[in-house]
Design an enzyme around this catalytic site. Structure first.
Site, PDB file in Angstrom:
ATOM      1  N   SER A 184       0.813  -1.218   0.000  1.00  0.00           N
ATOM      2  CA  SER A 184       0.000   0.000   0.000  1.00  0.00           C
ATOM      3  C   SER A 184       0.852   1.277   0.000  1.00  0.00           C
ATOM      4  O   SER A 184       1.578   1.538  -0.945  1.00  0.00           O
ATOM      5  CB  SER A 184      -0.963  -0.060   1.190  1.00  0.00           C
ATOM      6  OG  SER A 184      -1.911   0.958   1.121  1.00  0.00           O
ATOM      7  N   ASP A 358     -10.919  -4.187  -3.697  1.00  0.00           N
ATOM      8  CA  ASP A 358     -10.121  -3.300  -2.853  1.00  0.00           C
ATOM      9  C   ASP A 358     -10.801  -1.938  -2.777  1.00  0.00           C
ATOM     10  O   ASP A 358     -10.856  -1.201  -3.756  1.00  0.00           O
ATOM     11  CB  ASP A 358      -8.714  -3.179  -3.472  1.00  0.00           C
ATOM     12  CG  ASP A 358      -7.735  -2.430  -2.593  1.00  0.00           C
ATOM     13  OD1 ASP A 358      -8.178  -1.505  -1.872  1.00  0.00           O
ATOM     14  OD2 ASP A 358      -6.534  -2.739  -2.630  1.00  0.00           O
ATOM     15  N   HIS A 389      -8.229  -4.970   0.071  1.00  0.00           N
ATOM     16  CA  HIS A 389      -6.951  -4.320   0.344  1.00  0.00           C
ATOM     17  C   HIS A 389      -6.127  -5.061   1.400  1.00  0.00           C
ATOM     18  O   HIS A 389      -4.986  -5.459   1.166  1.00  0.00           O
ATOM     19  CB  HIS A 389      -7.225  -2.890   0.801  1.00  0.00           C
ATOM     20  CG  HIS A 389      -6.011  -2.024   0.845  1.00  0.00           C
ATOM     21  ND1 HIS A 389      -5.315  -1.693  -0.277  1.00  0.00           N
ATOM     22  CD2 HIS A 389      -5.361  -1.431   1.877  1.00  0.00           C
ATOM     23  CE1 HIS A 389      -4.286  -0.921   0.053  1.00  0.00           C
ATOM     24  NE2 HIS A 389      -4.290  -0.754   1.355  1.00  0.00           N
TER      25      HIS A 389
END
Ligand code: NAG
Ligand code: NAG
Length: 414
Positions: A184, A358, A389
């Site tokens: 991320s 996500d 995610h």
């Protein structure tokens, strides 16, 4: 949706108002609340990275890396105890927003990427960004007294933290390149390094980009959007009242989570639902033990300014630097608007992993990034259509759905 936004706002305002007046004692728990045959979750919750990985048969050393601007970060070197020889290329793992190095262990020894990678005799290093509980130190500044300590956002992480850790690992292993695995935000910060620090992208032989966050224009998570928007809107009030650090470990939000998720019986409903609201629902993907560990390790703390920057990111379709306002931008950048990051400089090969469900890094933003990268080697869509995610780092299915491809890349680039 409106309810989620209101509830988030409420939590956030409580978190801010009582930030320093209330803290939970993480080491006091109720013993004996553990039934799993191989994982003693009560014990595991109170262990730090070194103890936890050590418990599952890995040797971990603690290193400290000092950045050019004085932040002192803990970096772990984790290796399989049975490994006598290592693959040539060291591997560096970097966590995302609200996390610490512990995040790579939370899924447990059968699914946590740190365990899986170290067990294959890669020389594994696990870093921390400034501001979390393993990165809350500075050579001069005191995080509890000096507001200046907290004057950073993802920009500084990419400009100082990642390069310092990369240099440290390369020096220590006497290698010229390493493989970088980022989750991320840590994908964004590695690209910031490539954009802002000439030469550093050449020290990375491959970037494994898990659920990459760069621009977040199309983010769907109502809860995260509310947090980012609110902090952005209230930044003046927050900073003038001395709230420079948010979501620290042991502060209200995290403490509450830790307490609520302490029991196996409630962890799935309360903590699983909470994570689902933050992201997207994927029932059963993250197991109950992992949820309890996540709740004691997350949120791990960051600066108000970092969240302000995410608030700014909601309003632009660019991947750009912190916006200080016209006058200060002129002074700092020489332009009224913050400059965009130069992704053409991200010349390292990138293998990009994404899920279809996500709600944090929407597929449109992932595809936008995919089209900007000059050296994309592959974009890998995780086979499960509900892959969200946080699954990328916490799911019990990481070993089956993510790791085989990661493993192949680690060997091909070692
Ligand atoms: C936290 O709880 C443990 C166990 O009950 C206790 O030994 C310790 O002193 C407490 N720490 C603080 C800071 O209150
Ligand atoms: C982890 O715990 C061990 C044992 O209590 C301690 O020696 C070590 O300093 C801790 N490491 C960190 C990074 O907190």
């Amino acid at each position: 949706m409106a309810f989620i936004a209101k509830a988030t706002l409420f939590l956030l305002s409580v978190a801010v108002t009582v930030k320093n007046s209330l803290s939970f004692n993480q080491t006091s728990g109720i013993p004996g609340n553990s039934v799993s045959p191989h994982v003693d979750i009560h014990r595991d919750r109170f262990m730090n990275f070194t103890e936890l990985s050590g418990h599952y048969g890995f040797a971990t050393e603690e290193h400290t890396v000092t950045t050019e601007d004085g932040y002192v970060l803990t970096v772990f070197r984790m290796t399989g105890r049975d490994c006598v020889e290592f693959n040539k290329s060291p591997v560096l793992l970097m966590h995302g927003l609200f996390q610490s190095a512990d995040a790579w262990l939370d899924a447990g020894p059968d699914a946590g990427l740190a365990y899986l990678i170290a067990a294959q005799c890669h020389e594994l290093w696990v870093g921390n960004q400034r501001g979390n509980y393993y990165g809350r130190r500075h050579v001069r500044l005191d995080p509890d007294r000096d507001a200046k300590f907290w004057k950073f956002s993802t920009d500084e992480m990419g400009i100082y933290d990642i390069p310092a850790i990369v240099d440290y690992v390369l020096k220590n292993t006497r290698q010229e390149k390493l493989i970088y695995v980022g989750f991320s935000q840590a994908v964004g910060t590695s690209l910031i390094m490539c954009s802002e620090r000439p030469g550093y992208c050449d020290k990375v032989s491959l970037i494994i980009a898990l659920a990459p966050a760069t621009r977040i224009t199309n983010i769907k998570s109502v809860m995260l959007k509310t947090i980012f928007e609110t902090v952005n809107k209230l930044q003046g009030v927050l900073l003038s009242t001395g709230v420079h650090e948010l979501f620290a470990r042991g502060a209200l939000v995290q403490g509450l989570l830790g307490q609520l998720c302490k029991f196996r019986s409630t962890s799935r409903t309360i903590c699983g639902t909470g994570l689902g609201l933050l992201d997207a629902f994927h029932p059963g993907s993250i197991d109950d033990d992992a949820l309890q560990l996540i709740a004691t390790h997350t949120p791990a703390g960051t600066s108000t300014q970092t969240l302000v920057r995410y608030g700014q990111s909601l309003k632009t379709d660019k991947f750009q630097k912190f916006d200080y306002g016209k006058a200060k931008n002129l002074e700092i950048y020489g332009t009224e608007r913050p400059p965009v990051y130069n992704l053409d400089a991200a010349t390292a090969p990138v293998a990009l992993f994404y899920g279809l469900n996500d709600n944090v890094d929407d597929i449109e933003d992932v595809f936008w990034l995919k089209n900007q990268l000059p050296n994309l080697v592959e974009a890998i869509q995780i086979a499960d259509p509900l892959w969200n995610h946080f699954d990328m780092i916490y799911s019990r299915h990481v070993k089956k759905l993510v790791y085989p491809k990661v493993k192949q890349y680690l060997f091909n680039y070692s």
